[in-house]
Design a protein around this motif. Structure first.
Motif, mmCIF file in Angstrom:
data_model
loop_
_atom_site.group_PDB
_atom_site.id
_atom_site.type_symbol
_atom_site.label_atom_id
_atom_site.label_comp_id
_atom_site.label_asym_id
_atom_site.label_seq_id
_atom_site.Cartn_x
_atom_site.Cartn_y
_atom_site.Cartn_z
ATOM 1 N N PHE A 69 0.708 -1.232 -0.023
ATOM 2 C CA PHE A 69 0.010 0.015 0.114
ATOM 3 C C PHE A 69 0.867 1.224 -0.088
ATOM 4 C CE2 PHE A 69 -2.657 3.044 2.804
ATOM 5 C CZ PHE A 69 -3.247 3.661 1.780
ATOM 6 N N PHE A 70 1.833 1.582 0.950
ATOM 7 C CA PHE A 70 2.695 2.449 1.193
ATOM 8 C C PHE A 70 3.883 2.637 -0.124
ATOM 9 C CE2 PHE A 70 1.437 1.928 5.644
ATOM 10 C CZ PHE A 70 0.648 2.992 5.535
ATOM 11 N N GLY A 71 4.233 1.484 -0.288
ATOM 12 C CA GLY A 71 5.212 1.391 -1.513
ATOM 13 C C GLY A 71 4.479 1.503 -2.788
ATOM 14 N N GLY A 72 3.569 1.177 -3.051
ATOM 15 C CA GLY A 72 2.983 1.522 -4.410
ATOM 16 C C GLY A 72 2.419 2.781 -4.128
ATOM 17 N N GLY A 73 1.870 3.436 -3.237
ATOM 18 C CA GLY A 73 1.462 4.826 -3.243
ATOM 19 C C GLY A 73 2.631 5.740 -3.417
ATOM 20 N N GLU A 74 4.021 5.491 -2.952
ATOM 21 C CA GLU A 74 5.028 6.230 -3.116
ATOM 22 C C GLU A 74 5.425 6.127 -4.533
ATOM 23 O OE1 GLU A 74 9.651 6.758 -1.204
ATOM 24 O OE2 GLU A 74 7.961 6.010 0.008
ATOM 25 N N MET A 75 5.490 5.199 -5.255
ATOM 26 C CA MET A 75 5.754 5.184 -6.591
ATOM 27 C C MET A 75 5.008 6.242 -7.466
ATOM 28 S SD MET A 75 5.951 1.130 -7.391
ATOM 29 C CE MET A 75 7.165 0.033 -6.622
ATOM 30 N N VAL A 76 3.655 6.182 -7.127
ATOM 31 C CA VAL A 76 2.779 7.204 -7.938
ATOM 32 C C VAL A 76 3.201 8.593 -7.436
ATOM 33 C CG1 VAL A 76 0.542 7.707 -8.309
ATOM 34 C CG2 VAL A 76 0.991 5.409 -8.208
ATOM 35 N N LEU A 77 3.294 8.676 -6.351
ATOM 36 C CA LEU A 77 3.474 10.006 -5.506
ATOM 37 C C LEU A 77 4.751 10.633 -6.169
ATOM 38 C CD1 LEU A 77 2.410 12.206 -3.497
ATOM 39 C CD2 LEU A 77 3.935 11.079 -1.840
ATOM 40 N N LEU A 78 5.823 9.862 -6.456
ATOM 41 C CA LEU A 78 6.958 10.367 -7.023
ATOM 42 C C LEU A 78 6.812 10.673 -8.729
ATOM 43 C CD1 LEU A 78 9.717 7.745 -5.685
ATOM 44 C CD2 LEU A 78 9.516 9.895 -5.127
ATOM 45 N N VAL A 79 5.964 9.901 -9.252
ATOM 46 C CA VAL A 79 5.648 10.680 -10.571
ATOM 47 C C VAL A 79 4.836 12.102 -10.431
ATOM 48 C CG1 VAL A 79 4.117 10.098 -12.475
ATOM 49 C CG2 VAL A 79 5.342 8.131 -11.455
ATOM 50 N N SER A 80 3.928 12.297 -9.468
ATOM 51 C CA SER A 80 3.379 13.463 -9.342
ATOM 52 C C SER A 80 4.465 14.454 -8.727
ATOM 53 C CB SER A 80 2.403 13.291 -8.140
ATOM 54 O OG SER A 80 1.308 12.203 -8.560
ATOM 55 N N MET A 81 5.430 14.119 -8.251
ATOM 56 C CA MET A 81 6.336 15.192 -7.700
ATOM 57 C C MET A 81 7.177 15.550 -9.260
ATOM 58 S SD MET A 81 7.722 13.768 -4.336
ATOM 59 C CE MET A 81 8.893 15.064 -3.949
ATOM 60 N N ALA A 82 7.538 14.527 -10.124
ATOM 61 C CA ALA A 82 8.005 14.771 -11.352
ATOM 62 C C ALA A 82 7.133 15.607 -12.422
ATOM 63 C CB ALA A 82 8.206 13.321 -12.271
ATOM 64 N N TYR A 83 5.923 15.389 -12.369
ATOM 65 C CA TYR A 83 4.812 16.131 -13.062
ATOM 66 C C TYR A 83 4.859 17.724 -12.457
ATOM 67 C CZ TYR A 83 0.308 18.086 -14.882
ATOM 68 O OH TYR A 83 -0.473 18.896 -15.360
ATOM 69 N N ASP A 84 4.853 17.746 -11.251
ATOM 70 C CA ASP A 84 5.142 19.034 -10.830
ATOM 71 C C ASP A 84 6.481 19.765 -11.208
ATOM 72 O OD1 ASP A 84 4.645 21.337 -8.372
ATOM 73 O OD2 ASP A 84 6.627 20.421 -8.005
ATOM 74 N N ARG A 85 7.404 19.232 -11.140
ATOM 75 C CA ARG A 85 8.655 19.916 -11.650
ATOM 76 C C ARG A 85 8.538 19.998 -13.131
ATOM 77 N NH1 ARG A 85 10.556 22.798 -8.924
ATOM 78 N NH2 ARG A 85 8.238 22.871 -8.277
ATOM 79 N N TYR A 86 8.100 19.357 -13.846
ATOM 80 C CA TYR A 86 7.780 19.509 -15.196
ATOM 81 C C TYR A 86 7.091 20.711 -15.762
ATOM 82 C CZ TYR A 86 5.243 19.390 -19.677
ATOM 83 O OH TYR A 86 4.641 19.617 -20.691
ATOM 84 N N VAL A 87 5.927 20.971 -14.942
ATOM 85 C CA VAL A 87 5.037 22.001 -14.951
ATOM 86 C C VAL A 87 6.041 23.369 -14.495
ATOM 87 C CG1 VAL A 87 2.952 23.292 -14.295
ATOM 88 C CG2 VAL A 87 2.910 20.713 -14.828
ATOM 89 N N ALA A 88 6.663 23.234 -13.249
ATOM 90 C CA ALA A 88 7.169 24.363 -12.861
ATOM 91 C C ALA A 88 8.564 25.052 -13.797
ATOM 92 C CB ALA A 88 7.774 24.117 -11.489
#
Length: 312
Positions: free
Chosen positions: A106-125
């Motif tokens: 649960f936490f491992g899978g959630g962290e994987m997706v969260l890291l993708v969200s952080m990459a998307y944030d950096r892409y937009v920024a």
């Protein structure tokens, strides 16, 4: 037939990190210290971001959630690992084992997706700075975090459903320090080769998808910025270095465990320990040591504390 499908095993026994009682005694203090530092480090990052208004931005909102997930992930395995150093019989109930499997994925899978969200944030920024505030608004940030939790939960449930139907009638020794699915299914009373492939494929699809998205995101950031300025690549790399380091530290062990298993006991234990014990400790250190705004927030917090002491 119904009786054959029921598990008769009430508990499992962990083999632990090593056989030597002397070495286990020596490892007690270091691992206790590591866990204490992990808890304090990650919760401190969450506290810092919540209490400092200038850190109330999408990047730090996602970082606070990452720190909380790291705290949870470490708490699933490390306390049990630490207390087991004092025990001869390192047992865990059947329900406790299934709970570990559920929470780790649960936490491992959630962290994987969260890291993708952080990459998307950096892409937009970096690539769309003029539209950053409109794209990464509060509602989208909340949705990105919510989606990471949902995907993590669905992934964990899918893993648990496949293993709950297995009959366990002995042996009960798990050659690790926590209930890792590839090792637990080997203890079932039926041939689990096909099931093992399915379980690894389930984890592999999620890990591979997230890893490819991360590679594309950070590669695209560097390429786009390099086209617009001579030293753009170095600036973008400097901005994203902490994210890239965390991605490598987290996905590296996962790839070798689920996508490219080495089947070498001590290597598997080291990799499992790395992503459940070491990585949650390193993440807050990486982000705080490389981030000027967080370091400035820490200085302000220390300054406020010193000033309050002087008044008294």
């Amino acid at each position: 037939m119904e009786e054959a499908n029921q598990s008769v095993v009430s508990e499992f026994i962990f083999h632990g990190l090593c056989n030597s009682r002397e070495l286990q005694t020596l490892l007690l203090l270091p691992f206790s210290t590591l866990y204490l530092m992990t808890v304090m480090g990650n919760l401190f990052v969450v506290f810092l971001i919540i209490t400092h208004s200038h850190l109330h931005s999408p990047m730090y909102f996602l970082l606070a959630n990452l720190s909380f997930v790291d705290f949870c992930l470490s708490s699933v395995t490390t306390p049990k690992l630490t207390t087991d150093f004092l025990k001869v019989n390192k047992t865990i109930s059947f329900g406790g084992c299934m709970s570990q499997i559920l929470c780790v994925h649960f936490f491992g899978g959630g962290e994987m997706v969260l890291l993708v969200s952080m990459a998307y944030d950096r892409y937009v920024a970096i690539c769309k700075p003029l539209h950053y505030s409109s794209i990464m608004d509060r509602q989208r940030c909340i949705w990105l975090v919510f989606i990471s939790w949902i995907i993590g939960f669905v992934h964990a449930i899918s893993q648990l459903v496949m293993i709950l139907e297995l009959p366990f009638c002995g042996p009960t020794i798990v050659d690790s320090f926590f209930c890792d699915i590839p090792l637990v299914i080997k203890l079932a009373c039926i041939d689990t080769h096909t099931l093992g492939i399915l379980i690894n494929a389930d984890s592999g699809v999620l890990a591979t998808t997230c890893f490819i998205l991360l590679l594309i995101s950070y590669t695209y950031i560097l390429v786009i910025v390099r086209l617009h300025s001579k030293d753009g690549a170095s600036k973008a790399l400097s901005t994203c270095t902490s994210h890239i380091i965390v991605v490598v530290l987290f996905f590296g062990p996962c790839i070798f465990i689920y996508l490219w298993p080495l089947n070498i006991t001590w290597v598997d234990k080291f990799l499992a320990m790395f992503y459940t014990v070491i990585t949650p400790l390193l993440n807050p250190a990486i982000y705080t040591l490389r981030n000027k705004e967080i370091k400035n927030a820490i200085k302000r917090l220390i300054s406020q504390h010193m000033n309050s002491r002087d008044k008294f």
